[in-house]
Design a protein around this motif. Structure first.
Motif, PDB file in Angstrom:
ATOM      1  N   ASP A  94      79.754  -4.553  35.388  1.00 62.34           N
ATOM      2  CA  ASP A  94      79.668  -5.420  36.566  1.00 62.34           C
ATOM      3  C   ASP A  94      79.454  -4.590  37.832  1.00 62.34           C
ATOM      4  O   ASP A  94      78.614  -4.933  38.678  1.00 62.34           O
ATOM      5  N   GLN A  95      80.216  -3.521  37.951  1.00 59.58           N
ATOM      6  CA  GLN A  95      80.124  -2.690  39.156  1.00 59.58           C
ATOM      7  C   GLN A  95      78.774  -1.999  39.235  1.00 59.58           C
ATOM      8  O   GLN A  95      78.160  -1.937  40.304  1.00 59.58           O
ATOM      9  N   TYR A  96      78.305  -1.488  38.091  1.00 55.16           N
ATOM     10  CA  TYR A  96      77.002  -0.825  38.114  1.00 55.16           C
ATOM     11  C   TYR A  96      75.895  -1.822  38.447  1.00 55.16           C
ATOM     12  O   TYR A  96      75.022  -1.540  39.263  1.00 55.16           O
ATOM     13  N   ASP A 127      83.000  -1.970  34.252  1.00 56.14           N
ATOM     14  CA  ASP A 127      82.100  -0.898  34.675  1.00 56.14           C
ATOM     15  C   ASP A 127      80.671  -1.421  34.772  1.00 56.14           C
ATOM     16  O   ASP A 127      79.931  -1.063  35.692  1.00 56.14           O
ATOM     17  N   PRO A 146      86.320  -6.410  38.032  1.00 56.71           N
ATOM     18  CA  PRO A 146      84.993  -6.187  37.456  1.00 56.71           C
ATOM     19  C   PRO A 146      85.005  -5.087  36.406  1.00 56.71           C
ATOM     20  O   PRO A 146      85.765  -4.116  36.508  1.00 56.71           O
ATOM     21  N   THR A 175      77.570  -2.737  48.280  1.00 58.22           N
ATOM     22  CA  THR A 175      78.479  -2.828  47.146  1.00 58.22           C
ATOM     23  C   THR A 175      79.924  -3.007  47.614  1.00 58.22           C
ATOM     24  O   THR A 175      80.711  -3.714  46.980  1.00 58.22           O
ATOM     25  N   TRP A 182      85.211  -9.591  45.258  1.00 54.55           N
ATOM     26  CA  TRP A 182      85.912  -9.601  43.969  1.00 54.55           C
ATOM     27  C   TRP A 182      87.427  -9.566  44.175  1.00 54.55           C
ATOM     28  O   TRP A 182      88.165 -10.310  43.526  1.00 54.55           O
ATOM     29  N   ALA A 187      75.702  -2.668  42.112  1.00 53.55           N
ATOM     30  CA  ALA A 187      75.086  -1.584  42.876  1.00 53.55           C
ATOM     31  C   ALA A 187      73.591  -1.496  42.598  1.00 53.55           C
ATOM     32  O   ALA A 187      72.775  -1.317  43.517  1.00 53.55           O
ATOM     33  N   ARG A 232      80.603  -6.576  48.102  1.00 51.38           N
ATOM     34  CA  ARG A 232      80.787  -7.267  46.821  1.00 51.38           C
ATOM     35  C   ARG A 232      82.183  -6.989  46.257  1.00 51.38           C
ATOM     36  O   ARG A 232      82.853  -7.905  45.739  1.00 51.38           O
ATOM     37  N   GLN A 233      82.622  -5.760  46.357  1.00 48.08           N
ATOM     38  CA  GLN A 233      83.943  -5.412  45.846  1.00 48.08           C
ATOM     39  C   GLN A 233      85.047  -6.135  46.622  1.00 48.08           C
ATOM     40  O   GLN A 233      86.047  -6.578  46.033  1.00 48.08           O
TER      41      GLN A 233
END
Length: 383
Positions: free
Chosen positions: A199-201, A197, A195, A181, A188, A204, A184-185
Motif C-alpha cells: 500500500d505504501q509503495y 508495504d 497500510p 505521500t 491513513w 508513492a 496520504r499517510q
C-alpha cells in the motif's frame, strides 16, 4: 538566520534524494540506444512518437526454479537489460508438453499496483497478497497466464519498466513524492488504517509516475515508450526459447496491458494475434471528464497527431485483433467505445483482422471474456 530559516534548513536532507533511484543509468542507456528500428515507416512513426529506445543484444536468461502443478509447468526466469534493476518473468507451459508451442506474451495491467507486476497473472506457490488482490479485483480471480498455458501455449509474463522487479527504489522518495505521500499517510492515520508495504509503495509510485513521465520526456522518450522497450525485449526472449514456434506469436493484456498489447502489435511484426481488453476508445471521448481516469501509460504527449487510438491498429503489420469492451467500464464512456468499434469495423472491413466484443459489467477481465480471448488466440494461431 531567522527561526523560520533554521526550521527549513533542519528539514532539508543534506543530500537531495534521487528522483530516479535504481535507474541512475537510464539516461546514459537512452543516449546510447536512441531509437528502436521498426519494420515499416508506419510503425516507425508510432515508435518515434513514443520515443521507444533501441534494444541491445538479446540478454542472457537465468532459470531460478521450475515447478509443475495442476497441468502447468512454471519456471521463474530473470534477465538484465541495459539499465535499471534485473527483470523477473515467468514462463508457463502445459505440463509434459513437447514443442514447438505457439507463444503468448501476457502483459499485466497498470492497476495502480506497481509493487508487483506479472505475478498477478501466474499461479505461484507463494503469491503475494497484493498480487492476489489484483487478481481478485481485475481478473475475476483467475491467473491469466497459467490458464492460457493450460490451453496449449507457452506463455511468458514479465515485469515491465516501473513494475515489480523493475520498480523504482522509493525507500527515500524524491521531495515532491515524499510530500504527497506524507499527506496520504496522514489520512491513513486519521482513518485508523494500517497500510501494508505494498500500500505504501503504491501510494508513492502513483505520485512518482509524474516524475518518471517528466524524466522520460526530457530524455526524448515516454512512460509508454519505456514500457514498450521492455516488452519488445521480452518478446525477443519468448521467440528465442527452444520450445516456442516464433512464427505463431501473440500477446494479450487487460487495461494498461491492453494498451501494451496494441503497442506491441504495431512495433513488432512478429505478433500475429493481439487481445486488447478494456482499453479501446477514441481520444476525443476522454475529454473533458475521463482524462484523470488514466495514467501516463495511455496519454503520451502528441500521440493523437498520428491518428486516433483505434486507427493505430492499421500500423500493425499482420496482427489480428480481438478488442473486448465492458459496457459499464468506469474508465471509458460508452459512446467513445462504440465510436472506436465503428472506426475499427470500417478500417478492417472484409479483412477479418478485427473482432469486437461488447460485454456487460465494469472494468474487469471477467472469466467469460478470458474464455473468449483464449478461443480467439487458439483459432488465430491455428493449432
Amino acid at each position: 538566520m531567522t527561526s523560520a530559516a533554521r526550521t527549513r534548513a533542519a528539514n532539508v536532507p543534506a543530500v537531495r534524494p534521487s528522483a530516479i533511484a535504481g535507474y541512475e543509468d537510464w539516461p546514459a542507456y537512452v543516449r546510447e540506444h536512441p531509437r528502436h528500428e521498426a519494420s515499416t515507416p508506419a510503425a516507425q512513426e508510432f515508435s518515434d512518437a513514443l520515443g521507444v529506445p533501441g534494444g541491445g543484444a538479446l540478454p542472457a536468461v537465468t532459470v531460478h526454479w521450475e515447478e509443475t502443478y495442476d497441468g502447468a509447468t512454471t519456471s521463474q526466469l530473470s534477465w538484465q537489460l541495459g539499465f535499471g534493476p534485473r527483470t523477473t518473468g515467468w514462463l508457463v507451459r502445459p505440463a509434459g508438453s513437447k514443442g514447438p508451442l505457439p507463444g503468448i506474451l501476457a502483459l499485466h495491467c497498470h492497476g495502480g499496483n506497481k509493487f508487483g507486476g506479472a505475478d498477478r497473472l501466474v499461479e505461484l506457490p507463494d503469491t503475494h497478497p497484493s498480487a492476489a488482490a489484483a487478481r481478485a479485483g481485475h481478473y475475476d480471480g483467475r491467473a491469466l497466464a497459467t490458464d492460457i498455458a493450460r490451453r496449449g501455449f507457452a506463455v511468458l509474463a514479465h515485469d515491465t519498466f516501473g513494475w515489480g522487479s523493475r520498480k523504482f527504489d522509493l525507500s527515500t522518495p524524491p521531495w515532491r513524492t515524499a510530500s504527497a505521500t506524507a499527506a496520504r499517510q496522514a489520512q491513513w492515520r486519521e482513518d485508523g488504517v494500517v497500510p501494508s508495504d505494498a500500500d505504501q509503495y503504491n501510494a508513492a509510485a502513483g505520485f512518482h509516475e509524474d516524475t518518471v513521465a517528466k524524466a522520460a520526456g526530457l530524455l526524448g522518450t515516454s512512460l509508454a515508450g519505456m514500457v514498450a522497450h521492455d516488452d519488445l525485449a521480452a518478446l525477443d526472449i519468448l521467440a528465442a526459447l527452444p520450445d516456442v514456434d516464433q512464427d505463431r506469436l501473440g500477446c494479450i493484456g487487460f487495461s494498461g496491458g491492453g494498451g501494451r498489447s496494441l503497442a506491441l502489435s504495431v512495433l513488432s511484426p512478429r505478433i500475429r494475434a493481439a487481445v486488447v481488453t478494456c482499453m479501446m476508445t477514441t481520444f476525443e471521448s476522454l475529454f473533458p471528464a475521463y482524462l484523470d481516469a488514466h495514467s501516463w501509460l495511455l496519454q503520451t504527449p502528441g500521440l493523437w497527431k498520428l491518428g486516433d487510438w483505434p486507427e493505430l491498429t492499421t500500423r500493425a503489420a499482420d496482427a489480428r485483433f480481438l478488442v473486448q469492451y465492458a459496457l459499464a467500464d468506469e474508465l471509458f464512456p460508452e459512446d467513445g467505445m462504440r465510436q472506436a468499434h465503428r472506426i475499427l469495423e470500417s478500417l478492417h472491413a472484409g479483412s477479418g483482422r478485427y473482432t469486437g466484443s461488447f460485454r456487460p459489467g465494469g472494468h474487469v477481465f471477467t472469466a467469460a471474456m478470458q474464455d473468449e480471448a483464449l478461443d480467439f488466440l487458439a483459432k488465430t494461431l491455428a493449432f
